[in-house]
Design an enzyme around this catalytic site. Structure first.
Site, short mmCIF file in Angstrom:
data_model
loop_
_atom_site.label_atom_id
_atom_site.label_comp_id
_atom_site.label_asym_id
_atom_site.label_seq_id
_atom_site.Cartn_x
_atom_site.Cartn_y
_atom_site.Cartn_z
N ASP A 78 0.86 -1.19 0.00
CA ASP A 78 0.00 0.00 0.00
C ASP A 78 0.90 1.24 0.00
OD1 ASP A 78 -2.25 1.59 0.05
OD2 ASP A 78 -2.75 1.21 2.15
N LYS A 79 0.23 2.37 -0.10
CA LYS A 79 0.91 3.67 -0.09
C LYS A 79 0.22 4.55 0.95
CE LYS A 79 0.11 8.01 -1.97
NZ LYS A 79 -1.10 8.85 -1.96
N HIS A 80 0.97 5.44 1.57
CA HIS A 80 0.37 6.41 2.48
C HIS A 80 0.98 7.78 2.21
CE1 HIS A 80 -1.41 8.11 6.11
NE2 HIS A 80 -0.25 8.70 6.30
N SER A 81 0.13 8.79 2.17
CA SER A 81 0.62 10.16 2.03
C SER A 81 0.33 10.91 3.32
CB SER A 81 -0.10 10.84 0.86
OG SER A 81 0.07 12.25 0.95
N THR A 118 -8.73 10.92 0.80
CA THR A 118 -9.13 10.04 -0.31
C THR A 118 -10.57 9.53 -0.12
OG1 THR A 118 -6.83 9.42 -0.59
CG2 THR A 118 -8.45 7.95 -1.57
N ARG A 166 -5.22 12.75 22.19
CA ARG A 166 -4.10 13.62 21.75
C ARG A 166 -4.63 14.94 21.22
NH1 ARG A 166 -1.67 10.37 17.23
NH2 ARG A 166 -0.34 12.18 16.95
N SER A 181 0.55 6.04 15.16
CA SER A 181 -0.83 6.21 14.72
C SER A 181 -0.96 5.85 13.23
CB SER A 181 -1.26 7.67 14.97
OG SER A 181 -2.47 7.95 14.35
N LYS A 185 -2.44 1.66 11.77
CA LYS A 185 -3.62 1.47 10.90
C LYS A 185 -3.23 0.80 9.60
CE LYS A 185 -4.44 5.82 11.59
NZ LYS A 185 -4.83 7.18 11.85
N LYS A 186 -2.12 1.24 9.02
CA LYS A 186 -1.69 0.66 7.73
C LYS A 186 -1.27 -0.80 7.93
CE LYS A 186 -2.19 3.79 4.60
NZ LYS A 186 -2.93 3.53 3.36
N1 URA Z 1 -2.46 11.03 10.66
C1 URA Z 1 -2.74 10.01 11.52
O1 URA Z 1 -3.37 9.04 11.15
N2 URA Z 1 -2.31 10.11 12.79
C2 URA Z 1 -1.58 11.16 13.25
O2 URA Z 1 -1.20 11.16 14.41
C3 URA Z 1 -1.30 12.21 12.35
C4 URA Z 1 -1.75 12.12 11.05
#
Ligand code: URA
Length: 435
Positions: A78-81, A118, A166, A181, A185-186
């Site tokens: 996968d990719k994350h931005s 997205t 937070r 964080s 999730k990824k």
């Molecule tokens: N995006 C996230 O999912 N978590 C963070 O803490 C900051 C940006």
């Protein structure tokens, strides 16, 4: 284990062990760690920091706080931005990676602050289900090689409560906690490889290069430390990446790109560069040159467009969206040019302010519960370096009514600098960080 003792140890700058961090994450999930304790823990981490082992241990504990998906076939990537304005890369990159042989269960997010998300873009497509159950997600990925969907309550649930605390305790900015964080999730999607697009520039969360590089390094080290091959590109976000900003407008840009109707050069370069890195870490390309060539072929052959079309249909969207875009994407009732007040060259943008102007039009949220108007935003945004005559359009504003169009026009003009001499745009791919 007494939570207050763990908080005291972190407060005093000591490293916590894996079992201690797992106890904290368990306490986040079952509620035995109170809000005050969680806020104090977050502040202790923000002030004292974590070493790499602690970062990996916290991230994997959060990943394991819910379901971790597993897949029969691979490579799963996968990719994350880290987010920006006009960043619709995932919409083209994910189906292209699937067309190149990867399995891509992409867990995407909503807009955060001034940045677009997205999921919000995909919701502009009528019928598209961003929250399929696990069985449907598995079926869509098996049929099409990819699915772009939202995080379910079952994936990394510790992050949801931790993030909310937070948010109200001044601890969002902790590099350790941002890393845990994002990656928890990824990684809960069962990834073997991850390519990160860490943005820098005035439309990014980490505007300066030093902070963007630090975040990229932290994400790469922890991703690799957690057993997921991870690489990051640091890329420019000092102007909108796509020529549009707004949900349906960016879907339209992505469809033009996929079908070859129009391919913006900067969008092409970033998408192919990220895709090339992803194909290398997936073991599908021997090096970035071969990866780039595979990405170009996926787009030019129409294979990526075909994957996107199948993914949309499998998730409930129109089967002929790619061919009949205007029949499905909602359009704003008021569309007006933003006229250049003077001649010269586009010298730069306050990119963050463009994202804020999209929110002002109703295309993003002021409150978490707000609904979004998918029709609004800006299109045909002139890139930095473009020559303009007085009165030429710098962009088109898409608005729900004339008053918001007028306000957004003023806001856009305030974001844009025009000067006599031509500046080249900032370099697009600024750095590559690998483990
Ligand atoms: N995006 C996230 O999912 N978590 C963070 O803490 C900051 C940006």
């Amino acid at each position: 284990m007494l939570y207050q003792e763990l908080i005291r140890r972190k407060r005093d700058g000591h490293a916590l062990r894996a079992d201690e961090l797992r106890a904290i994450v368990a306490g986040i999930c079952d509620g035995s760690l109170g809000d005050a304790q969680l806020g104090a823990f977050a502040m202790a981490v923000l002030l004292r920091g974590m070493n790499l082992t602690e970062r990996v241990d916290l991230t994997t504990a959060m990943r394991d706080s819910g379901t971790v998906l597993d897949w029969d076939n691979g490579p799963v990537i996968d990719k994350h931005s880290t987010g920006g304005v006009g960043d619709c890369v995932s919409l083209m990159l994910i189906p292209a990676l699937a067309a190149c042989g990867a399995v891509v269960p992409s867990i995407a997010g909503r807009g955060l602050g001034h940045t677009g998300g997205t999921l919000d873009k995909l919701e502009a497509i009528p019928g598209y289900d961003i929250a399929p159950d696990a069985a449907r997600l598995r079926q869509v990925v098996a049929q099409t090689g990819c699915a772009i969907v939202g995080q379910t309550a079952a994936l990394a649930p510790a992050d949801k409560r931790f993030y909310a605390i937070r948010d109200v305790t001044g601890t969002v900015e902790s590099l350790d906690l941002i890393t845990a964080s994002i990656l928890s999730k990824k990684l809960a999607a069962g990834l073997e490889g991850l390519v990160l697009d860490v943005k820098c520039g005035n439309g990014a969360f980490m505007a300066d290069m030093g902070s963007a590089r630090s975040l990229a390094r932290a994400l790469v080290e922890v991703g690799n430390g957690a057993g997921c091959r991870t690489v990051a590109l640091v890329t420019d976000m000092s102007q909108p990446l796509a020529p549009a900003a707004g949900n349906a407008l960016e879907i339209s840009v992505a469809l033009d790109f996929l079908t070859g109707r129009a391919r913006d050069a900067r969008l092409w370069d970033v998408t192919c560069a990220l895709g090339a890195q992803a194909l290398v870490i997936a073991g599908l390309a021997a090096g970035p040159e071969q990866g780039s060539a595979m990405m170009a072929h996926a787009f030019q052959s129409g294979a990526a467009a075909e994957r996107f079309a199948r993914m949309v249909a499998a998730l409930g969207g129109p089967a002929d969206l790619v061919e009949n875009v205007s029949a499905y994407l909602p359009a704003a009732p008021v569309i007006r040019p933003v006229a250049a007040p003077a001649g010269g060259y586009v010298a730069g943008y306050d990119t963050r302010a463009i994202g804020v102007a999209v929110i002002g039009l109703g295309g993003g949220r002021r409150q978490p519960s707000d609904s979004i108007d998918p029709r609004v935003g800006f299109s045909a945004i002139a890139p930095v370096g473009q020559p303009v005559q007085p009165g030429d359009p710098l962009a088109y504003v898409h608005a729900a009514d004339p008053d918001s169009a007028a306000a957004a026009t003023r806001a856009f003009l305030n974001t844009c600098a025009i000067q006599d001499a031509q500046n080249g745009p900032a370099p697009l791919i600024v750095d590559r960080i690998s483990g």
